[in-house]
Write a protein that holds these residues in place. Sequence first.
Motif, PDB file in Angstrom:
ATOM      1  N   SER A  27      12.254  40.327  19.093  1.00  0.00           N
ATOM      2  CA  SER A  27      12.471  41.659  19.500  1.00  0.00           C
ATOM      3  C   SER A  27      11.184  42.185  19.551  1.00  0.00           C
ATOM      4  CB  SER A  27      13.226  42.574  17.977  1.00  0.00           C
ATOM      5  OG  SER A  27      12.162  42.431  17.084  1.00  0.00           O
ATOM      6  N   ASP A  33       9.912  49.916  21.656  1.00  0.00           N
ATOM      7  CA  ASP A  33      10.958  49.930  22.265  1.00  0.00           C
ATOM      8  C   ASP A  33      11.275  51.302  22.755  1.00  0.00           C
ATOM      9  OD1 ASP A  33      13.625  48.776  22.711  1.00  0.00           O
ATOM     10  OD2 ASP A  33      14.447  49.446  20.896  1.00  0.00           O
ATOM     11  N   SER A  37      12.119  52.842  26.545  1.00  0.00           N
ATOM     12  CA  SER A  37      13.111  53.780  26.876  1.00  0.00           C
ATOM     13  C   SER A  37      12.768  54.758  27.998  1.00  0.00           C
ATOM     14  CB  SER A  37      13.835  54.211  25.647  1.00  0.00           C
ATOM     15  OG  SER A  37      13.296  55.117  24.753  1.00  0.00           O
ATOM     16  N   THR A  40      12.052  53.810  31.246  1.00  0.00           N
ATOM     17  CA  THR A  40      13.258  53.363  32.291  1.00  0.00           C
ATOM     18  C   THR A  40      13.593  54.782  33.181  1.00  0.00           C
ATOM     19  OG1 THR A  40      14.817  53.984  30.395  1.00  0.00           O
ATOM     20  CG2 THR A  40      14.530  51.788  30.726  1.00  0.00           C
ATOM     21  N   TYR A  49       8.885  43.937  26.943  1.00  0.00           N
ATOM     22  CA  TYR A  49       9.922  42.891  27.213  1.00  0.00           C
ATOM     23  C   TYR A  49       9.680  41.900  27.928  1.00  0.00           C
ATOM     24  CZ  TYR A  49      12.947  46.724  25.377  1.00  0.00           C
ATOM     25  OH  TYR A  49      13.553  47.848  24.491  1.00  0.00           O
ATOM     26  N   GLN A  85      21.643  39.522  24.822  1.00  0.00           N
ATOM     27  CA  GLN A  85      21.137  40.443  23.900  1.00  0.00           C
ATOM     28  C   GLN A  85      21.963  40.488  22.557  1.00  0.00           C
ATOM     29  OE1 GLN A  85      21.289  44.254  25.825  1.00  0.00           O
ATOM     30  NE2 GLN A  85      20.919  45.470  23.935  1.00  0.00           N
ATOM     31  N   MET A  87      21.058  42.716  20.043  1.00  0.00           N
ATOM     32  CA  MET A  87      21.079  44.202  19.586  1.00  0.00           C
ATOM     33  C   MET A  87      20.206  44.872  20.607  1.00  0.00           C
ATOM     34  SD  MET A  87      19.237  44.109  15.835  1.00  0.00           S
ATOM     35  CE  MET A  87      18.806  45.722  15.865  1.00  0.00           C
ATOM     36  N   GLN A  88      19.959  46.162  20.561  1.00  0.00           N
ATOM     37  CA  GLN A  88      19.107  46.849  21.501  1.00  0.00           C
ATOM     38  C   GLN A  88      17.488  46.467  21.030  1.00  0.00           C
ATOM     39  OE1 GLN A  88      19.562  48.913  23.933  1.00  0.00           O
ATOM     40  NE2 GLN A  88      17.152  49.166  24.191  1.00  0.00           N
ATOM     41  N   GLY A  89      17.095  45.925  22.168  1.00  0.00           N
ATOM     42  CA  GLY A  89      15.516  45.564  21.955  1.00  0.00           C
ATOM     43  C   GLY A  89      15.458  44.084  21.479  1.00  0.00           C
TER      44      GLY A  89
END
Length: 104
Positions: A27, A33, A37, A40, A49, A85, A87-89
């Motif tokens: 992660s 993270d 966001s 994006t 990432y 994936q 979880m998120q991140g």
Amino acid sequence: MILVNTDYITGKKFEMIGLVRGTTIQSVHMGKDIMNSFKTLVGGELTSYTEMMNEARAIATKRMADDAEAMGADAVVNIRYASSQVMQGAAEIMAYGTAVKFID
């Protein structure tokens, strides 16, 4: 340890030992993270990432090679990578292939 993504190694004869794999879940820092966001919204590469995935592939590859070495292998052929994936991140990376032993 020879690592290849083909099912042969030029000039080598070998016998298959078995499946080997290496996995890791990585992660990024929560701050990164959040920054990603925002990134994006405007587009572009999410470098933290990219770095995370490169590190994860290296770790998974090392663990796969260690697994092959523990089996007495000389090489791993037909190496593949899979990711998912968690979880998120956070992502899981798996490296897998066939451990082989050289024969005369």
